[in-house]
Design a protein around this motif. Structure first.
Motif, PDB file in Angstrom:
ATOM      1  N   ARG A   2       0.893  -1.057   0.031  1.00  0.00           N
ATOM      2  CA  ARG A   2      -0.165  -0.006   0.129  1.00  0.00           C
ATOM      3  C   ARG A   2       0.881   1.127   0.147  1.00  0.00           C
ATOM      4  O   ARG A   2       1.714   1.413   0.942  1.00  0.00           O
TER       5      ARG A   2
ATOM      6  N   SER B 241      -3.005   6.282   0.473  1.00  0.00           N
ATOM      7  CA  SER B 241      -4.437   5.751   0.719  1.00  0.00           C
ATOM      8  C   SER B 241      -4.897   5.253  -0.668  1.00  0.00           C
ATOM      9  O   SER B 241      -6.002   4.528  -0.520  1.00  0.00           O
ATOM     10  N   ASP B 242      -4.226   5.572  -1.874  1.00  0.00           N
ATOM     11  CA  ASP B 242      -4.982   5.323  -3.085  1.00  0.00           C
ATOM     12  C   ASP B 242      -4.124   4.511  -4.114  1.00  0.00           C
ATOM     13  O   ASP B 242      -4.805   3.932  -5.038  1.00  0.00           O
ATOM     14  N   ILE B 243      -3.174   3.805  -3.778  1.00  0.00           N
ATOM     15  CA  ILE B 243      -2.073   3.174  -4.653  1.00  0.00           C
ATOM     16  C   ILE B 243      -1.778   1.860  -4.069  1.00  0.00           C
ATOM     17  O   ILE B 243      -1.568   1.804  -2.928  1.00  0.00           O
ATOM     18  N   ARG B 244      -1.961   0.810  -4.926  1.00  0.00           N
ATOM     19  CA  ARG B 244      -1.431  -0.341  -4.392  1.00  0.00           C
ATOM     20  C   ARG B 244      -0.600  -1.103  -5.451  1.00  0.00           C
ATOM     21  O   ARG B 244      -0.673  -0.832  -6.715  1.00  0.00           O
TER      22      ARG B 244
ATOM     23  N   ASN C 225      -4.703   1.952  -8.930  1.00  0.00           N
ATOM     24  CA  ASN C 225      -5.479   2.693  -7.997  1.00  0.00           C
ATOM     25  C   ASN C 225      -6.191   1.899  -7.076  1.00  0.00           C
ATOM     26  O   ASN C 225      -6.657   0.850  -7.506  1.00  0.00           O
ATOM     27  N   LYS C 226      -6.401   2.280  -5.826  1.00  0.00           N
ATOM     28  CA  LYS C 226      -7.329   1.397  -4.993  1.00  0.00           C
ATOM     29  C   LYS C 226      -8.308   0.910  -5.481  1.00  0.00           C
ATOM     30  O   LYS C 226      -8.868  -0.214  -5.285  1.00  0.00           O
ATOM     31  N   ALA C 227      -9.097   2.053  -6.132  1.00  0.00           N
ATOM     32  CA  ALA C 227     -10.384   1.626  -6.709  1.00  0.00           C
ATOM     33  C   ALA C 227     -10.511   0.517  -7.642  1.00  0.00           C
ATOM     34  O   ALA C 227     -11.587  -0.298  -8.071  1.00  0.00           O
TER      35      ALA C 227
END
Length: 104
Positions: free
Chosen positions: A60, A63-66, A83-85
């Motif tokens: 991680r 808060s937004d990238i994996r 992107n997390k989404a």
């Protein structure tokens, strides 16, 4: 032990799509967390993915990238930066189920 970090062509493309400051943050996180202890799981930063043989781990970043990656004896292969989404969708399309646990 120092691991070599290898980016798959898809991961290179993923990085190029990020803004410069986010790309720098991802590269810093990969260097900091994956260069020496890529399998050291933590509560939120590095996670061993259960039920999958590929990718083996998720990093991680913010808060937004994996970052999805595999670890060999001396290298870390970065498979994707998403992107997390989009992470669940990417895993459904590209993740390989662990034969012992059955389908995803």
């Amino acid at each position: 032990m120092r691991y070599e970090i290898i980016l798959a062509p898809e991961a290179v493309e993923d990085l190029q799509l990020l803004t410069a400051n986010l790309r720098s943050e991802v590269q810093d996180a990969m260097e900091r967390h994956l260069r020496h202890e890529p399998t050291k799981c933590s509560k939120s930063r590095i996670k061993r993915l259960r039920g999958l043989s590929k990718p083996q781990y998720r990093l991680r970043v913010g808060s937004d990238i994996r970052v999805f990656y595999d670890v060999t004896e001396d290298a870390v292969l970065i498979l994707a930066v998403v992107n997390k989404a989009d992470a669940d969708r990417w895993l459904e399309q590209h993740g390989e189920s662990d034969e012992k646990s059955g389908p995803l």
